[in-house]
Design a protein around this motif. Structure first.
Motif, mmCIF file in Angstrom:
data_model
loop_
_atom_site.group_PDB
_atom_site.id
_atom_site.type_symbol
_atom_site.label_atom_id
_atom_site.label_comp_id
_atom_site.label_asym_id
_atom_site.label_seq_id
_atom_site.Cartn_x
_atom_site.Cartn_y
_atom_site.Cartn_z
ATOM 1 N N ASP A 288 -0.678 -2.559 1.789
ATOM 2 C CA ASP A 288 -1.099 -1.693 2.903
ATOM 3 C C ASP A 288 -0.883 -0.230 2.557
ATOM 4 O O ASP A 288 -1.708 0.633 2.898
ATOM 5 C CB ASP A 288 -0.328 -2.061 4.174
ATOM 6 C CG ASP A 288 -0.727 -3.435 4.711
ATOM 7 O OD1 ASP A 288 -1.938 -3.702 4.768
ATOM 8 O OD2 ASP A 288 0.165 -4.232 5.039
ATOM 9 N N GLU A 289 0.211 0.056 1.865
ATOM 10 C CA GLU A 289 0.500 1.425 1.451
ATOM 11 C C GLU A 289 -0.554 1.928 0.464
ATOM 12 O O GLU A 289 -0.961 3.099 0.507
ATOM 13 C CB GLU A 289 1.892 1.477 0.812
ATOM 14 C CG GLU A 289 2.453 2.864 0.620
ATOM 15 C CD GLU A 289 3.914 2.798 0.211
ATOM 16 O OE1 GLU A 289 4.769 3.212 1.012
ATOM 17 O OE2 GLU A 289 4.204 2.330 -0.918
ATOM 18 N N ASP A 292 -3.697 2.795 2.463
ATOM 19 C CA ASP A 292 -3.494 4.048 3.201
ATOM 20 C C ASP A 292 -3.553 5.246 2.257
ATOM 21 O O ASP A 292 -4.120 6.297 2.604
ATOM 22 C CB ASP A 292 -2.141 4.026 3.919
ATOM 23 C CG ASP A 292 -2.111 3.048 5.091
ATOM 24 O OD1 ASP A 292 -3.197 2.622 5.534
ATOM 25 O OD2 ASP A 292 -0.996 2.696 5.534
ATOM 26 N N THR A 293 -2.996 5.090 1.071
ATOM 27 C CA THR A 293 -2.989 6.179 0.095
ATOM 28 C C THR A 293 -4.393 6.440 -0.440
ATOM 29 O O THR A 293 -4.816 7.596 -0.571
ATOM 30 C CB THR A 293 -2.036 5.855 -1.073
ATOM 31 O OG1 THR A 293 -0.724 5.631 -0.557
ATOM 32 C CG2 THR A 293 -2.004 6.986 -2.083
ATOM 33 N N ARG A 296 -6.229 8.318 2.100
ATOM 34 C CA ARG A 296 -5.760 9.719 2.196
ATOM 35 C C ARG A 296 -6.327 10.575 1.070
ATOM 36 O O ARG A 296 -6.766 11.701 1.295
ATOM 37 C CB ARG A 296 -4.231 9.750 2.166
ATOM 38 C CG ARG A 296 -3.644 11.159 2.130
ATOM 39 C CD ARG A 296 -2.131 11.152 2.266
ATOM 40 N NE ARG A 296 -1.463 10.521 1.144
ATOM 41 C CZ ARG A 296 -1.165 11.144 -0.008
ATOM 42 N NH1 ARG A 296 -1.515 12.416 -0.181
ATOM 43 N NH2 ARG A 296 -0.535 10.505 -0.973
#
Length: 561
Positions: A288-289, A292-293, A296
């Motif tokens: 998930d990180e 998200d990254t 971004r």
């Protein structure tokens, strides 16, 4: 020019299938490896070299911190040739420390933060490590290690010290032992921002990477400054057809591969620097990180990964987000199922597979990035690389299309194993070819297909696991008489360790008991996921473990299932 290349074209007949603008041979720079960073910092001083959870560090500031750390370490007594362990998670601190150690002439020893105290002690004793750069999460292990070893220089950081809007820790807040140094304080106390002027030659050792070779016993592969330089520029050339399409401001490369592994060190850290890209560093892989990254950043031309990462990403509900943002995902460490590659391609996620090992500074064979990618092939030998397929019994090259062991020769071949000349001689022949231990064939276009491997190495989630190490650990259990470890198929990790245990007469034990014992002695990824008790284990007349017999049984079970 054509005449000068004729010998290479005849010997490396597969060159005709390279991407259109990949040169068939290179003239490599003859300078120490740290010059790779200096050049990029001078050309793109204001470009972000690192993005760490939103905190960005420019190439110029990175170079200044590298110089200050290198000078501070030299002043603290770190000398050329010293072995200094990097026991760090992915972070700016790892990048700074790596390039700084190259400046000092010390040898960076990559260490997995998941290692136990006993595993670390074995390496410290074997290499004579006198320095350690580490972080807060493993301090209990380091404190226990320091009581049993003579490490004179210990430098400690906290990962969040380089995160955006985070309060920087202190020696006191980390509870550092007397004589230990705090990373940020150590750099701040040094105002010498000039590059150390030490006489470092290309042939000097730069990195020691632990590997199992073909025997399964962990050994330290010594990689020189020239190995690092040639590997970095080779990869830069191979990826040029894709990366050159992106202007420098759009070059953001994902840095989630473990940097303590040679794959992450070369293909994420060094390649990012030579191509003047921003390393988007995550300290560990969290699916998930990662999504998200990626969202971004919005533009990631290159994402090196291992099959477990790719499996998790492609099967995630947000997988479609990658197609527009990620240019190429490079896969290494283990084969990818053809079905997964197709699923990724259907989502507009393009995956290119390659092959390498620590002994060849991560690189050796790779599929073209724009050209033909043959299903199940690891690709073509890279620039300035010679490959022959050899009959392991006779040592003679086999006819094209026949199966044999891959022997490889290039500028990327290690200097040798640390203090193990006999093991080195087994791996590298008098002509400079390295025996990889992988069994393969090469087709009419030069593409190589691995069909098996002679070594017993287990590759689990991109990590190398040596069965003999697990064997020796389990044998220390007082109830165990004999043990054989193999890798068994796992949908997510590719393979996981399974131990077959023969107990002492009259003894009883449970699988949980054996696994719990291993948890105390081994890093988590090495701990067996399954235990099977047997009254006897398959061994040859001379006592050699017949792992293949057990592997074949497990494969038969998985097919029936």
């Amino acid at each position: 020019m054509a005449n000068s290349l004729l010998p290479e074209l005849e010997r490396r007949w597969w060159i005709k299938n390279y991407d259109h603008d990949v040169r068939p041979t290179l003239t490599f720079p003859r300078f120490p490896a740290y010059e790779i960073l200096r050049i990029s910092a001078n050309v793109e001083p204001d470009k972000a070299a690192i993005d760490f959870y939103g905190n960005r560090i420019s190439y110029w500031d990175l170079q200044i911190q590298v110089h200050r750390l290198a000078n501070a370490m030299i002043a603290a007594g770190v000398k050329k040739g010293d072995r200094v362990g990097l026991l760090l998670a992915n972070s700016p601190q790892f990048v700074i420390s790596f390039w700084a150690l190259l400046h000092t002439g010390a040898i960076a020893v990559n260490l997995n933060p998941m290692y136990t105290k006993d595993e670390l002690k074995d390496i410290v004793d074997k290499l004579g490590i006198t320095g350690l750069i580490t972080f807060d999460a493993v301090l209990p292990t380091v404190k226990a290690l320091s009581q049993e070893t003579d490490i004179s220089f210990i430098l400690v950081t906290k990962l969040s010290d380089y995160m955006k809007d985070s309060e920087v820790s202190t020696s006191e807040s980390l509870g550092l032992e007397k004589g230990w140094h705090h990373f940020s304080e150590f750099i701040a106390a040094c105002d010498n921002e000039a590059a150390p002027a030490l006489p470092i030659k290309q042939e000097d050792p730069a990195v020691i990477q632990f590997t199992g070779g073909t025997t399964g016993t962990p050994k330290g592969a010594v990689l020189t400054h020239r190995n690092i330089v040639c590997s970095t520029y080779t990869y830069n050339e191979w990826l040029k057809p894709i990366i050159s399409m992106y202007p420098v401001p759009r070059r953001n490369f994902m840095g989630v591969l473990p940097y303590f592994h040679v794959y992450g060190e070369i293909c994420a850290n060094c390649f990012s620097v030579v191509s003047r890209a921003t390393q988007i560093i995550l300290s560990s892989f969290n699916v998930d990180e990662v999504f998200d990254t990626v969202a971004r950043i919005g533009d990631i031309p290159y994402f090196p990964a291992v099959p477990t990462m790719i499996t998790a990403l492609v099967n995630h509900p947000r997988a479609k987000e990658l197609g527009k943002i990620v240019g190429i995902m490079n896969s290494g460490g283990a084969p990818l199922p053809a079905s997964l590659i197709k699923k990724a391609n259907d989502l507009n996620i393009f995956i290119v597979e390659g092959w390498g090992m620590s002994e060849v500074t991560s690189l050796g064979i790779n599929n073209p990035y724009m050209g033909v990618k043959k299903p199940l092939s690891i690709g073509l030998p890279l620039v300035d690389t010679d490959v022959k397929i050899v009959d392991p019994e006779t040592g003679q090259e086999v006819p094209q299309g026949e199966i044999g062991e891959i022997h490889i020769k290039s500028n990327l071949i290690m200097q040798g194993y640390w203090n193990e000349p006999e093991e080195t001689a087994k791996m590298i022949d008098k002509d400079g070819y390295l025996n990889t231990g992988d069994v393969a064939y090469q087709d009419e276009d030069g593409y190589i297909f691995i069909v098996d491997r002679t070594k017993d190495l287990i590759i689990s989630g991109g990590y190398n696991i040596y069965p003999r190490e697990i064997d020796e650990t389990v044998l220390q259990h007082p109830k165990v008489k004999d043990v054989i470890t193999i890798g068994i198929p796992d949908e997510y990790r590719g393979e996981v360790p399974k131990v077959f245990v023969m107990l002492e007469e009259g003894a009883t034990a449970t699988a949980e008991e054996i696994i719990d014992y291993c948890k105390e002695k081994l890093a988590p990824y090495k701990v067996p996921r399954a235990v099977e008790f047997r009254s006897e284990l398959p061994r040859s007349a001379v006592g050699k473990a017949l792992r293949r017999v057990l592997r074949d049984e497990e494969l038969a079970k998985s097919k029936q299932a």
